[in-house]
Design a protein around this motif. Structure first.
Motif, PDB file in Angstrom:
ATOM      1  N   UNK A 256       0.806  -1.214   0.000  1.00  0.00           N
ATOM      2  CA  UNK A 256       0.000   0.000   0.000  1.00  0.00           C
ATOM      3  C   UNK A 256       0.839   1.263   0.000  1.00  0.00           C
ATOM      4  N   UNK A 257       2.159   1.117   0.137  1.00  0.00           N
ATOM      5  CA  UNK A 257       3.056   2.273   0.104  1.00  0.00           C
ATOM      6  C   UNK A 257       4.114   2.069  -0.969  1.00  0.00           C
ATOM      7  N   UNK A 258       5.156   1.284  -0.658  1.00  0.00           N
ATOM      8  CA  UNK A 258       6.200   1.033  -1.650  1.00  0.00           C
ATOM      9  C   UNK A 258       5.923  -0.229  -2.464  1.00  0.00           C
ATOM     10  N   UNK A 259       4.896  -0.974  -2.094  1.00  0.00           N
ATOM     11  CA  UNK A 259       4.505  -2.180  -2.840  1.00  0.00           C
ATOM     12  C   UNK A 259       3.006  -2.126  -3.110  1.00  0.00           C
ATOM     13  N   UNK A 260       2.608  -2.470  -4.325  1.00  0.00           N
ATOM     14  CA  UNK A 260       1.199  -2.660  -4.665  1.00  0.00           C
ATOM     15  C   UNK A 260       1.057  -4.028  -5.301  1.00  0.00           C
ATOM     16  N   UNK A 261      -0.047  -4.716  -4.979  1.00  0.00           N
ATOM     17  CA  UNK A 261      -0.316  -6.052  -5.519  1.00  0.00           C
ATOM     18  C   UNK A 261      -1.701  -6.042  -6.155  1.00  0.00           C
ATOM     19  N   UNK A 262      -1.752  -6.371  -7.431  1.00  0.00           N
ATOM     20  CA  UNK A 262      -3.046  -6.422  -8.119  1.00  0.00           C
ATOM     21  C   UNK A 262      -3.110  -7.696  -8.956  1.00  0.00           C
ATOM     22  N   UNK A 263      -4.326  -8.104  -9.287  1.00  0.00           N
ATOM     23  CA  UNK A 263      -4.528  -9.255 -10.153  1.00  0.00           C
ATOM     24  C   UNK A 263      -5.349  -8.820 -11.355  1.00  0.00           C
ATOM     25  N   UNK A 264      -4.794  -9.057 -12.529  1.00  0.00           N
ATOM     26  CA  UNK A 264      -5.511  -8.699 -13.753  1.00  0.00           C
ATOM     27  C   UNK A 264      -6.651  -9.703 -14.011  1.00  0.00           C
ATOM     28  N   UNK A 265      -7.692  -9.199 -14.680  1.00  0.00           N
ATOM     29  CA  UNK A 265      -8.791 -10.060 -15.141  1.00  0.00           C
ATOM     30  C   UNK A 265      -9.298  -9.495 -16.461  1.00  0.00           C
ATOM     31  N   UNK A 266     -10.252 -10.175 -17.064  1.00  0.00           N
ATOM     32  CA  UNK A 266     -10.684  -9.819 -18.416  1.00  0.00           C
ATOM     33  C   UNK A 266     -11.258  -8.405 -18.499  1.00  0.00           C
ATOM     34  N   UNK A 267     -11.857  -7.905 -17.426  1.00  0.00           N
ATOM     35  CA  UNK A 267     -12.498  -6.590 -17.458  1.00  0.00           C
ATOM     36  C   UNK A 267     -11.606  -5.470 -16.911  1.00  0.00           C
TER      37      UNK A 267
END
Length: 991
Positions: A655-666
């Motif tokens: 949330x500061x120096x690291x962000x984690x997201x997961x892509x999906x079709x939309x």
């Protein structure tokens, strides 16, 4: 030393005095630094001197304390007293820079005789010599005194040897004030001269220049040569009054001491240039007084060819690949089409590259006169077209500042007043620049150098645990007391000799104490050693020197943010001394590395990772697991073997120096970068607000970190911290309203909402609001470039308050790494999500890459991808969209394969043979990308049948589109027993 009873009020009184009366003592004017208070600048040392008048009823001479003491005292008094480096050109620095050019051109050669004479005649004339007449006769003064002065001296020596001897004894008596000695010598020698020839009315020529020479020969560590002509020119340069005859030499020595202490002592380049010339002489001028005299004489008196011209050498990347030529150290000449009669050796150059990314990519120096020749063969390959090599006017150049990796772009200088008229971007290759322009760019190109120190926390590192726990470093020699009481290293050495009753010179011990107080700076790195064979940690200095009398021992202290603690053996012997500056020490095992880099590597095992990486492989091979480990290592810039430690680092930075997201079709561009989103909290009609996506948010944070680390004077605290601090009295109910003063009236903040500030006007009108987000943007920008007219008069005063608060209690910022992890990167439409970023994420197109590129977002905002932001993607090779991803990202990302492993150090993989047989069959039927990952066969709760039925078999059925025959064959081949007549297939045991 500065009396400790000077208060903030005394300083404010001194500032008020300065505002009314100006500076009364010109020698105390600021040279390198300014005190900033209420947006006005003041000379720090003079303000302290003046403040002492208000505190102690006496003016404190600027020579009784140094600049560092003044800066430290003011900063400790109040956060409102800000110290900044002076931006305007200092005439003394200019004088010294010209002198350096003069030395490089051989200009010191003609003056070396002065060093040579002092090597031969230092300590003379000896007033106790048995034959004083021969003593005087055998001394060579050359042209340092007038011929008549020498003739009169010889004449007096013959006739009145004893009387003259007494004159010299008095002249050299340090117990008598210098001004008195000079006047007495002048009067007494005149009396003796008149006794010899009563009828003579001629001058005896024992003037200040002559007496200065006698004093310099006798004690060159304290005195130096003098001439009235360049003394007067120096006073004129400084803008100060010339003293009357008889008092000039005393004043001149004060100026010389200032020149040495404020400029020469800190200029290692100058000292190295001079040392190369005098290294074989006995007299080394350790106090640099002769050097100071030579600078004034040669630059102000002697006619030289040292006037430096400043030029812009400009080139187009469409014609010549300047950036690559500089990178390859191949740029040695430059074509001269204009100003051929003015460009000369020693001139300074701003190398400017035009095109899509214009900027200064190097600073250089002219090393030859203009000549005609064919192009250098080494440089020809960098031409873009079919270049015809013909003779042309050119000069040789030497790159002094390679800025390719961090160019000073046109965007960076657009708001700098000193560079507003820089002649760049026009047609042509050679333009004149000003000294002011060159020095401003040079200042931007030379960030303050961080130093690295090797340090022993007591014998055998006995204090290390205590220092680490308390976040400090300490130095012994407690009987010395507070090191602020010593003005020179020599004073410390003398005190140590007295305390230890020894005649030893105490060089190393006095140097350690002197450097601990005066040479270590905030931000320096301390590498801690134990004995000569072991390292135990390192940290970053966080405070100036202070003396803590409450400690039992090791009272001389600095605060340190210790980064690492442990034990690491080294092969070679570490330095024995308690404190050693190892910044410039080369690594004996490498031609390019520094010694400190090797020591830090031993402790940190730092790894460097590509900016854009995709970890790809079949399911269950640990891709997500390794992104967490990789992200933690990037954040810490070191190898991390303990996964639990990596997970803690990951979670604390998320949330500061690291962000984690997961892509999906939309997933879309609007989610990732920037888009419009409906304002669900709006009470009125449906409206939309601009919303930054996750990538844009972390990129902004990362870019701010880089800029803050490069420009520490521009650092301010985070908006949320400053804003919350400002509105705290309102939130706590301490006040009903916050008054905000405008130019003529005030307005009153009545409440703070989630997105807006509610206020009422002075006339009672209410229901007005300001956008907190707009205020945030103004604060981050440092000015209001968003609201013109309308609510502008209401935004500006609160913005000024926040900016002022934001500059208090700031801490030094170091460049850090940032990471965004994109899990399942191949699940989204890459071209739709990344948009123009597909080009901007390339390393050389980033903020501090070779060719930094910006784009304009749909909102009109400019955007650039910072060079300290790492992108880590994971990709499941079993996904059918892999081909599209390869085409889109293969050029921009480095791909690291992650396939099943059957042995991992420190980890247990169960039923390895079954996993191997399953994968061997899959590779034959489907290929490598559809294997089963080893993580399915790991874990404390692992049970073969449960894992096979709930994890592996469903995956196999998906791979083979529910083909029961194929999947059954794979399982049986692996030695597994299958339940008959069941669907889905179910393992019941081993065959």
């Amino acid at each position: 030393m500065i009396p400790n009873n000077i208060t903030e009020q005394n300083v404010l009184e001194a500032i008020n005095d300065f505002n009314k009366n100006g500076i009364r003592y010109p020698l105390a004017k600021s040279k390198k630094f300014d005190l900033v208070f209420n947006n006005q600048t003041y000379p720090p040392k003079y303000i302290i001197s003046l403040a002492n008048e208000y505190a102690n009823k006496v003016y404190l001479s600027h020579q009784d304390f140094d600049t560092y003491e003044a800066q430290k005292y003011l900063k400790n008094l109040s956060p409102n007293f800000i110290i900044i480096k002076k931006l305007e050109i200092d005439p003394i620095l200019d004088l010294i820079e010209k002198y350096k050019v003069h030395i490089r051109n051989g200009g010191l050669d003609d003056e070396m005789y002065k060093w040579d004479l002092l090597s031969k005649f230092r300590g003379r004339p000896d007033s106790n010599a048995s034959d004083f007449e021969s003593e005087i006769k055998n001394i060579k003064f050359e042209n340092l005194i007038y011929p008549m002065s020498s003739a009169v001296l010889t004449h007096i020596t013959k006739k009145k040897t004893g009387a003259l001897r007494e004159c010299f004894k008095s002249l050299f008596d340090e117990n008598i004030p210098l001004l008195t000695r000079l006047k007495n010598f002048n009067v007494k020698t005149l009396e003796i001269y008149r006794e010899i020839d009563p009828e003579s009315k001629k001058s005896h020529h024992q003037d200040e220049r002559t007496m200065a020479t006698y004093l310099t020969y006798h004690n060159p560590d304290k005195y130096t040569f003098y001439k009235d002509s360049f003394y007067q020119k120096y006073c004129q340069l400084l803008g100060i009054k010339v003293y009357k005859t008889g008092e000039k030499y005393v004043h001149y020595l004060e100026l010389i001491n200032d020149l040495v202490n404020e400029y020469i002592n800190d200029d290692q380049e100058l000292l190295d240039l001079v040392q190369e010339k005098i290294k074989n002489l006995e007299f080394q001028d350790v106090n640099h007084k002769l050097l100071a005299q030579d600078i004034l004489y040669q630059m102000l008196e002697k006619t030289t060819k040292t006037d430096v011209n400043y030029w812009i050498f400009q080139g187009s990347p469409k014609i010549y690949d300047i950036v690559s030529a500089i990178t390859d150290n191949a740029l040695e000449t430059w074509s001269v089409k204009n100003h051929k009669d003015k460009i000369k050796t020693g001139d300074k150059i701003i190398l400017w590259v035009t095109g899509d990314n214009p900027g200064c990519y190097a600073l250089a120096e002219v090393t030859s006169e203009v000549f005609e020749d064919f192009d250098n063969e080494k440089e020809i390959k960098y031409y873009r077209d079919n270049h015809t090599n013909e003779k042309s006017p050119q000069v040789k150049i030497k790159i002094t500042h390679n800025l390719v990796s961090n160019p000073i772009t046109k965007e960076m200088i657009k708001d700098i007043e000193e560079l507003s008229n820089l002649k760049v971007g026009n047609q042509g290759t050679n333009f004149q620049a000003t000294e002011k322009e060159y020095l401003r760019i040079k200042d931007m190109a030379e960030p303050k150098e961080k130093k690295y120190w090797l340090y022993a926390p007591g014998e055998g590192a006995k204090m290390w645990d205590e220092f680490y726990k308390n976040g400090i470093m300490g130095l012994g020699w407690d009987k010395l007391g507070d090191l602020n009481n010593y003005k020179t290293q020599k004073e410390i050495a003398t005190k140590l000799q007295e305390l230890e009753n020894t005649s030893s010179n105490k060089v190393n011990d006095s140097l350690a104490n002197w450097e601990f107080k005066n040479s270590i700076s905030i931000g320096d790195i301390i590498i801690v050693k134990k004995g000569q064979k072991e390292l135990v940690g390192y940290g970053e200095v966080k405070s100036d020197y202070y003396f803590n009398n409450e400690y039992d021992h090791y009272k001389s202290c600095r605060k340190v943010d210790w980064k690492l603690k442990g034990n690491w053996k080294v092969d070679d012997n570490l330095h024995v001394k308690t404190l050693t500056d190892i910044t410039k020490y080369p690594d004996g095992n490498s031609e390019t590395d520094k010694y400190y880099e090797r020591l830090l590597r031993i402790m940190m095992h730092p790894k460097t990772y590509p900016l854009n990486t995709i970890l790809y492989g079949p399911p269950g091979t640990g891709k997500t697991y390794h992104t967490i480990l990789r992200a933690a290592e990037i954040i810490e810039s070191r190898e991390i073997k303990d996964y639990s430690e990596a997970l803690n680092i990951f979670n604390s930075n998320l949330g500061d120096r690291i962000e984690f997201i997961t892509f999906h079709q939309n997933y879309s561009y609007e989610d990732f970068i920037q888009g419009l989103r409906p304002d669900v909290e709006s009470d009125g009609d449906l409206c939309f607000e601009r919303k930054d996506g996750v990538f844009k948010r972390i990129a902004d944070r990362a870019l701010k970190n880089i800029l803050d680390s490069l420009k520490p004077n521009d650092i301010k605290r985070k908006f949320d911290d400053v804003f919350n601090e400002y509105i705290l009295p309102l939130n706590l109910g301490e006040v009903e309203e916050l008054e905000v003063k405008m130019k003529k009236v005030s307005y009153y903040i009545t409440s703070i909402g989630h997105k807006s500030i509610e206020f009422r006007k002075n006339d009672g009108e209410s229901k007005h609001s300001l956008s907190i987000e707009t205020l945030r943007k103004m604060y981050d920008k440092g000015s209001n470039e968003f609201i013109i007219g309308g609510l502008q008069p209401y935004y500006n005063p609160i913005l000024a308050i926040l900016l002022d608060k934001g500059k208090t209690n700031v801490t030094q910022v170091n460049k850090q790494n940032y990471v965004i992890i994109i899990d399942e990167i191949n699940r989204a439409n890459i071209s739709r999500v990344f948009g123009e970023l597909i080009t901007l994420i390339e390393p050389d197109k980033r903020s501090h890459g070779a060719i930094p590129l910006k784009c304009t977002l749909p909102s009109g905002e400019e955007f650039i991808v910072p060079s300290n932001l790492h992108l880590i993607g994971t990709m499941n090779t079993a996904d059918k969209s892999i081909a599209l991803l390869d085409i889109a990202l293969r050029r921009r990302f480095e791909f690291e394969s992650m396939y099943p492993r059957y042995e991992i150090e420190g980890c247990e993989i169960h039923d390895i043979e079954i996993l191997q047989k399953i994968n061997e069959r899959i590779k034959v039927l489907k290929g490598y990308d559809f294997q089963i990952g080893h993580s399915y066969f790991m874990g404390d709760d692992y049970k073969l049948i449960e894992r096979m039925n709930k994890k592996v078999i469903p995956l196999l059925l998906e791979y083979f589109m529910n083909d029961e025959k194929e999947v059954r064959g794979i399982l049986v081949n692996a030695g597994l027993s299958i339940e008959t007549d069941s669907w889905p297939l179910k393992v019941i045991g081993l065959l």
